[in-house]
Design an enzyme around this catalytic site. Structure first.
Site, short mmCIF file in Angstrom:
data_model
loop_
_atom_site.label_atom_id
_atom_site.label_comp_id
_atom_site.label_asym_id
_atom_site.label_seq_id
_atom_site.Cartn_x
_atom_site.Cartn_y
_atom_site.Cartn_z
N GLN A 259 -0.35 -1.98 0.61
CA GLN A 259 -1.50 -1.38 -0.05
C GLN A 259 -1.67 0.10 0.32
OE1 GLN A 259 -4.39 -5.00 0.80
NE2 GLN A 259 -5.24 -3.70 -0.80
N HIS A 260 -2.51 0.75 -0.45
CA HIS A 260 -3.09 2.06 -0.14
C HIS A 260 -2.18 3.27 -0.34
CE1 HIS A 260 -6.20 -0.40 1.62
NE2 HIS A 260 -5.46 -0.75 2.65
N ASP B 221 -0.70 -6.66 -0.61
CA ASP B 221 -0.03 -7.64 0.23
C ASP B 221 -0.96 -8.72 0.77
OD1 ASP B 221 -1.31 -5.84 1.91
OD2 ASP B 221 0.49 -5.26 3.01
#
Length: 641
Positions: free
Chosen positions: A71-72, A404
């Protein structure tokens, strides 16, 4: 037997699983490594995906695929679809000051209300602010922003730079899902929509959601019976002309591609129900593709002069306070419904044009369909002698994908009442709940999940490495550590370890150190120290569970995962620390399995009912003095000496 594939593109590697869509049985799997570092060229992920697919025997017999991933991370693209700079990953902390600045400008209460979370250095918005502040030349080139799994899905569908992909740089074909978008700090889980005002505060430019490509053609596939899917795909692919990737299908006829727009670099792509593509002269109406009636344009959306560019940011008192529209009267909180479009898409060299953000695709919906990749150099190179057409053939349905943690929750078939506690180098606790969560303290991140509900999450800094530290101190391996711990009584004879070896995030004590308390001549044994290490690690994770519960989240079962969860002593102590039953799933690739479940959902239209196997299922056996001692030691550790 229909097969589906799931991908986990994590920080360290790419894993692919191929499963039977009906039973969930594992058919085959593959993997490939990722480069180390906190900033990475996304091309390495694309190469690894192809290698992992080849290692899994290709996708020639697969009907649907979905990608889960870290992520991110910030992937920024220019108007030609090229990556502008290496992606900044979730674990890159150079944007910590930007995170603090954004909270100061916007206000913690506003961020919590509008996104469910407070921005931290891992979140995408902080990386965009860092880019605008530190690399303004690169920031000026940004035409689209994607997350890692968004970019991989886009490449899998055949998009990318013109000389590297069959369909070219159609930025409006970018897609994401709600779980990954909820980790950006500019998407609202409660509203299920982008918060464009918050994006503009972070980056100093307005944004629009991608229009999508040939949605009307794909919609027919979504609700189809299994025996109709192949026929529908054949029909769709027969209609995909060379112009499909650049200009979309005329959804009113499903036959001829639209004429290209007159403005260079503008992608005019039809969405559901679209008969006409947007042009620079036409605002999107309710009857046009992606139209909303009153669409913001580059000339009337918030500009850097009034809506929070790095040089002139918004504050909690003006443009984005709850209930107030931004200074233009168009964007801002009123746009939380997600109904936001632009009459002008990105044109090369136009720094005032809106940035394109991926279209949010819900789980069970189709993000697109794969095409053959002739002319894609990386694809054609292949691995292990696989021909391009056999590695990833045309006609595979592609699902929304997921972040995830949401992928893992789906892979474990977690539902409301389940809390997944993962013991990795650091720890996470995330729960499935049917209502959105907002935490003004920033302890809990109020994420969305990949199944239409919500996934509040807490991170701790100290988990499995606590066991590594104690094992090293005692000079034993993990098996011997377990044997020693099992030789001690619950409560470790009064010995307590508060394991803040590297500070702690939950609670937020970045400068804290570990505390070892309760030692006496009688209690100072190897067995007690071994058990105190395990109890301390699990008590710290229980603090994460308590933080989630404090926001009204129901917890009826803990699903304990991660390598350390297989340790017999960890399992026994977990049943004594957590006040709910504890289940330990059989080790597996939970994120990739979640992506495979999502692919099956996309193929069949229903959430799979695949069984989950467990290595152990433990009844609640709480020993209250373990947590009582831990709380006392926490207070002791905070007392000045």
């Amino acid at each position: 037997m229909s097969l589906v594939a799931g991908v986990d593109s994590s920080t360290q590697s790419c894993k692919v699983v191929v499963r039977d869509s009906e039973s969930g049985a594992l058919i085959r799997e593959g993997r490939a490594g990722h480069p180390e570092g906190t900033e990475v060229d996304p091309a390495a992920w694309w190469d690894a995906l192809q290698s992992a697919i080849a290692d899994a025997g290709g996708l020639a017999d697969v009907s649907a695929v979905s990608i889960g991933g870290q992520q991110h991370g910030m992937v920024v693209l220019d108007a030609a679809g090229r990556v502008i700079r290496d992606a900044l990953l979730w674990n890159d902390t150079r944007s910590a000051a930007a995170a603090s600045a954004l909270i100061a400008e916007v206000g913690a209460e506003v961020y919590a209300e509008r996104t469910g979370s407070l921005p931290v250095a891992s979140f995408t918005a902080t990386k965009l602010r860092w880019l605008a502040d530190t690399e303004p030349e690169n920031a000026a080139r940004v035409a689209a922003v994607a997350l890692p799994h968004d970019w991989l899905t886009w490449r899998l569908l055949g998009y990318g730079p013109a000389d590297e992909s069959p369909l070219g740089p159609v930025l409006d074909a970018l897609t994401s899902d709600r779980s990954d978008a909820s980790g950006t700090s500019y998407w609202s889980p409660a509203a299920n929509a982008y918060d464009f005002a918050l994006f503009e505060v972070a980056f100093g430019r307005p944004a629009v959601e991608a229009l999508g490509v040939a949605e009307a053609a794909i919609e027919e596939i979504e609700g189809a019976e299994a025996d109709r899917v192949d026929e529908l795909l054949d029909e769709l692919l027969d209609e995909v002309q060379p112009g499909f990737g650049s200009f979309g299908l005329d959804d009113s006829t499903g036959e001829a591609p639209l004429e290209p727009p007159s403005v260079s670099g503008v992608a005019a792509v039809g969405g559901a129900g679209a008969g006409n593509a947007h042009t620079p002269d036409e605002a999107g109406s309710a009857g046009d593709a992606g139209g909303t009636g009153d669409s913001d344009t580059a000339s009337n959306a918030s500009s850097a002069d009034n809506a929070g560019s790095p040089g002139n940011p918004d504050t909690a008192d003006n443009a984005i306070a709850p209930g107030n529209a931004d200074t233009t009267g168009n964007a801002g909180p009123a746009a939380l419904s997600g109904e936001y479009a632009s009459t002008v898409r990105y044109s090369a060299g136009d720094e005032s044009a809106p940035v394109i953000l991926p279209r949010i695709v819900q789980t069970g919906e189709v993000a697109g369909v794969t095409v053959d990749h002739p002319g894609d150099a990386a694809w054609a190179a292949g691995t292990a002698g696989s021909a391009p057409s056999s590695l990833i053939p045309a006609g595979i349905l592609v699902g929304a994908g997921a972040g995830d943690n949401a992928g893992a929750a789906l892979g474990l078939n977690a539902t409301a009442g389940d809390v997944v506690i993962s013991i990795g180098t650091s720890g996470t606790a995330f729960a499935v709940t049917d209502h959105p969560v907002a935490d003004v303290t920033g302890t809990v991140a109020g994420f969305a999940d990949a199944a239409g509900t919500f996934l509040p999450l807490v991170a701790t800094l100290n988990a499995a490495r606590v066991l590594t530290s104690i094992s090293t101190l005692l000079g034993v391996d993990y098996d011997e550590l377990a044997r020693l711990a099992q030789g001690a009584e619950p409560g470790s004879g009064g010995v307590v370890l508060v394991p803040y070896f590297e500070g702690e995030r939950t609670p937020n004590l970045p400068d804290a150190t570990a505390t070892l308390a309760g030692l006496t001549l009688a209690s100072s044994t190897r067995e007690n120290l071994a058990r105190a290490g395990i109890e301390g690690m699990l008590c710290a994770l229980a603090d994460g569970l308590a933080a989630v519960r404090s926001l009204g989240v129901d917890a009826r079962r803990v699903l304990l995962v991660g390598g350390a969860a297989q340790n017999a002593a960890v399992q026994a102590v977990a049943a004594q620390v957590f006040d709910v039953p504890v289940s330990i799933p059989t080790p597996g690739e939970y994120v990739a399995d979640g992506a495979a479940r999502q692919a099956a959902w996309t193929l069949t239209g229903a959430r799979p009912t695949w069984p989950v196997s467990f290595a152990a299922e433990l009844a609640e056996a709480t020993v209250p003095r373990i947590m009582t001692q831990y709380r006392a030691a926490q207070r002791l550790g905070s007392t000045p000496r």
